[in-house]
Write a protein that holds these residues in place. Structure first.
Motif, PDB file in Angstrom:
ATOM      1  N   ALA A 166       0.828  -1.203   0.000  1.00 11.03           N
ATOM      2  CA  ALA A 166       0.000   0.000   0.000  1.00 11.03           C
ATOM      3  C   ALA A 166       0.865   1.257   0.000  1.00 11.03           C
ATOM      4  O   ALA A 166       0.557   2.236  -0.693  1.00 11.03           O
ATOM      5  CB  ALA A 166      -0.927  -0.014   1.219  1.00 11.03           C
ATOM      6  N   ALA A 167       1.951   1.230   0.778  1.00 11.47           N
ATOM      7  CA  ALA A 167       2.833   2.402   0.847  1.00 11.47           C
ATOM      8  C   ALA A 167       3.460   2.698  -0.505  1.00 11.47           C
ATOM      9  O   ALA A 167       3.548   3.857  -0.931  1.00 11.47           O
ATOM     10  CB  ALA A 167       3.909   2.169   1.905  1.00 11.47           C
ATOM     11  N   ASN A 168       3.897   1.668  -1.205  1.00 12.92           N
ATOM     12  CA  ASN A 168       4.480   1.872  -2.530  1.00 12.92           C
ATOM     13  C   ASN A 168       3.438   2.338  -3.537  1.00 12.92           C
ATOM     14  O   ASN A 168       3.733   3.151  -4.417  1.00 12.92           O
ATOM     15  CB  ASN A 168       5.140   0.577  -3.021  1.00 12.92           C
ATOM     16  CG  ASN A 168       6.530   0.363  -2.452  1.00 12.92           C
ATOM     17  OD1 ASN A 168       7.499   0.919  -2.931  1.00 12.92           O
ATOM     18  ND2 ASN A 168       6.607  -0.425  -1.393  1.00 12.92           N
ATOM     19  N   ALA A 169       2.216   1.841  -3.399  1.00 12.02           N
ATOM     20  CA  ALA A 169       1.157   2.245  -4.326  1.00 12.02           C
ATOM     21  C   ALA A 169       0.818   3.718  -4.159  1.00 12.02           C
ATOM     22  O   ALA A 169       0.580   4.436  -5.136  1.00 12.02           O
ATOM     23  CB  ALA A 169      -0.080   1.383  -4.107  1.00 12.02           C
ATOM     24  N   THR A 170       0.803   4.201  -2.915  1.00  6.74           N
ATOM     25  CA  THR A 170       0.457   5.604  -2.681  1.00  6.74           C
ATOM     26  C   THR A 170       1.511   6.564  -3.219  1.00  6.74           C
ATOM     27  O   THR A 170       1.206   7.724  -3.524  1.00  6.74           O
ATOM     28  CB  THR A 170       0.265   5.856  -1.175  1.00  6.74           C
ATOM     29  OG1 THR A 170       1.457   5.473  -0.467  1.00  6.74           O
ATOM     30  CG2 THR A 170      -0.917   5.074  -0.629  1.00  6.74           C
ATOM     31  N   THR A 171       2.738   6.094  -3.354  1.00  8.71           N
ATOM     32  CA  THR A 171       3.801   6.946  -3.902  1.00  8.71           C
ATOM     33  C   THR A 171       4.019   6.721  -5.398  1.00  8.71           C
ATOM     34  O   THR A 171       4.953   7.288  -5.980  1.00  8.71           O
ATOM     35  CB  THR A 171       5.131   6.686  -3.154  1.00  8.71           C
ATOM     36  OG1 THR A 171       5.474   5.300  -3.283  1.00  8.71           O
ATOM     37  CG2 THR A 171       4.997   7.043  -1.683  1.00  8.71           C
ATOM     38  N   GLY A 172       3.187   5.866  -5.986  1.00 10.13           N
ATOM     39  CA  GLY A 172       3.277   5.637  -7.417  1.00 10.13           C
ATOM     40  C   GLY A 172       4.313   4.616  -7.834  1.00 10.13           C
ATOM     41  O   GLY A 172       4.570   4.444  -9.023  1.00 10.13           O
ATOM     42  N   ASN A 173       4.918   3.908  -6.866  1.00  7.42           N
ATOM     43  CA  ASN A 173       5.893   2.854  -7.187  1.00  7.42           C
ATOM     44  C   ASN A 173       5.132   1.537  -7.384  1.00  7.42           C
ATOM     45  O   ASN A 173       5.079   0.681  -6.498  1.00  7.42           O
ATOM     46  CB  ASN A 173       6.927   2.713  -6.065  1.00  7.42           C
ATOM     47  CG  ASN A 173       7.792   3.944  -5.924  1.00  7.42           C
ATOM     48  OD1 ASN A 173       8.182   4.544  -6.934  1.00  7.42           O
ATOM     49  ND2 ASN A 173       8.095   4.330  -4.699  1.00  7.42           N
ATOM     50  N   TRP A 174       4.559   1.366  -8.550  1.00 11.21           N
ATOM     51  CA  TRP A 174       3.629   0.267  -8.771  1.00 11.21           C
ATOM     52  C   TRP A 174       4.300  -1.095  -8.853  1.00 11.21           C
ATOM     53  O   TRP A 174       3.731  -2.100  -8.406  1.00 11.21           O
ATOM     54  CB  TRP A 174       2.807   0.524 -10.031  1.00 11.21           C
ATOM     55  CG  TRP A 174       1.876   1.679  -9.864  1.00 11.21           C
ATOM     56  CD1 TRP A 174       1.986   2.922 -10.399  1.00 11.21           C
ATOM     57  CD2 TRP A 174       0.698   1.688  -9.058  1.00 11.21           C
ATOM     58  NE1 TRP A 174       0.942   3.728  -9.993  1.00 11.21           N
ATOM     59  CE2 TRP A 174       0.135   2.991  -9.168  1.00 11.21           C
ATOM     60  CE3 TRP A 174       0.051   0.750  -8.258  1.00 11.21           C
ATOM     61  CZ2 TRP A 174      -1.033   3.363  -8.510  1.00 11.21           C
ATOM     62  CZ3 TRP A 174      -1.101   1.108  -7.606  1.00 11.21           C
ATOM     63  CH2 TRP A 174      -1.635   2.394  -7.736  1.00 11.21           C
ATOM     64  N   LEU A 175       5.475  -1.153  -9.412  1.00 10.96           N
ATOM     65  CA  LEU A 175       6.128  -2.458  -9.534  1.00 10.96           C
ATOM     66  C   LEU A 175       6.463  -3.073  -8.168  1.00 10.96           C
ATOM     67  O   LEU A 175       6.118  -4.234  -7.913  1.00 10.96           O
ATOM     68  CB  LEU A 175       7.381  -2.346 -10.408  1.00 10.96           C
ATOM     69  CG  LEU A 175       8.052  -3.679 -10.766  1.00 10.96           C
ATOM     70  CD1 LEU A 175       7.080  -4.600 -11.499  1.00 10.96           C
ATOM     71  CD2 LEU A 175       9.293  -3.429 -11.625  1.00 10.96           C
TER      72      LEU A 175
END
Length: 282
Positions: A166-175
């Motif tokens: 979730a943390a990576n998704a919120t910052t746009g780091n999708w991979l």
């Protein structure tokens, strides 16, 4: 649940899992192939969707017509492990995408994770079907068993991976998000397969069975077999029963299997009877 109901449920579960595996595998191959032609994102998604549906239909047909398919897949270690590791080429494709050699890495990454998870599920279901097919005799002995693991710790690990995703998704780091969420899903699947988690009263009670073919570890949704020929020695060490099997010893602690002494005695008696050529020996 009756034996026929158990068999019917196992067949249905395998067919659905195999359909999902073949579908995601075909979808991944199609997505990679289409990506090489520099198409639009919609074209890649559409081709992957068609591949997913077509592959799933092929998987269902194969699983229905080839009745021995799960037994063939579950018969040996190499065939089983080839299923989840079939996601490896897609991982290589994601690496190529990171180097700029391939577009649409997120789509390929999602499909790679899906293939690995579906392959693992098929692997465990196929193994269980194979074990059931060669242990249709009545067990010589049965003991209640508590599979190793700490459900609370498993839940903490799951929450950590979901949080990272979730943390990576919120910052746009999708991979990285896809990888962490994929690990979380795989953790849930392995926890269920290993018997550390159980959904309500569904499934069987974990137990250890002594059969002519070997020692069966029965989990709520899966089975695994330790062949007698693979065991060189059976010994008690403090509060632990150890079945020597080279690099992959089988161990039972007292909080998992209460009467270790009785288990050792019965296992040794059964192995000796088979060596002496008792009726029913494999």
């Amino acid at each position: 649940m009756s034996g026929n109901q158990n068999t019917g449920t196992a067949k249905t579960a395998f067919r659905l899992a195999f359909a999902g595996y073949v579908g995601t595998l075909v979808a991944g191959l199609v997505a990679v192939a289409i990506s090489l032609t520099e198409p639009t994102r919609i074209a890649v998604l559409g081709a992957a969707a068609v591949g997913l549906l077509g592959g799933a239909l092929v998987g269902i047909v194969l699983a229905r017509r080839v009745r021995e398919l799960p037994i063939r897949l579950g018969r040996n270690w190499l065939r089983r492990t080839a299923l989840p590791f079939s996601a490896t080429p897609f991982g290589i494709a994601v690496g190529a995408a990171l180097l700029g050699w391939l577009e649409f890495r997120l789509i390929v990454a999602v499909l790679a994770v899906a293939v690995a998870i579906a392959g693992y599920v098929v692997m465990r279901l196929a193994e269980a079907r194979y074990v059931d097919s060669i242990t249709d005799d009545e067990p010589a002995a049965t003991w209640q068993w508590e599979p190793p693991g700490t459900p609370k710790l498993d839940a903490i690990v799951l929450a950590m991976w979901l949080l990272l995703g979730a943390a990576n998704a919120t910052t746009g780091n999708w991979l990285p998000s896809i990888v962490w969420i994929g690990l979380a899903i795989l953790w849930v699947v392995t926890s269920l397969a290993e018997g550390r988690w159980q959904v309500g009263s569904l499934g069987d009670s974990p137990a250890i069975h002594v059969h002519d073919a070997g020692l069966v570890k029965r989990r709520p949704y899966t089975r695994s077999l330790v062949r007698w020929s693979d065991i060189s020695h059976v010994r008690l060490r403090e509060d632990e029963l150890v079945l020597d099997r080279g690099l992959f010893d089988v161990r039972f602690e007292r909080d998992q299997l209460a009467d270790l002494e009785a288990a050792r005695t019965e296992i040794e008696r059964h192995r000796q009877s088979l060596r002496n050529g008792a009726p029913g020996a494999p």
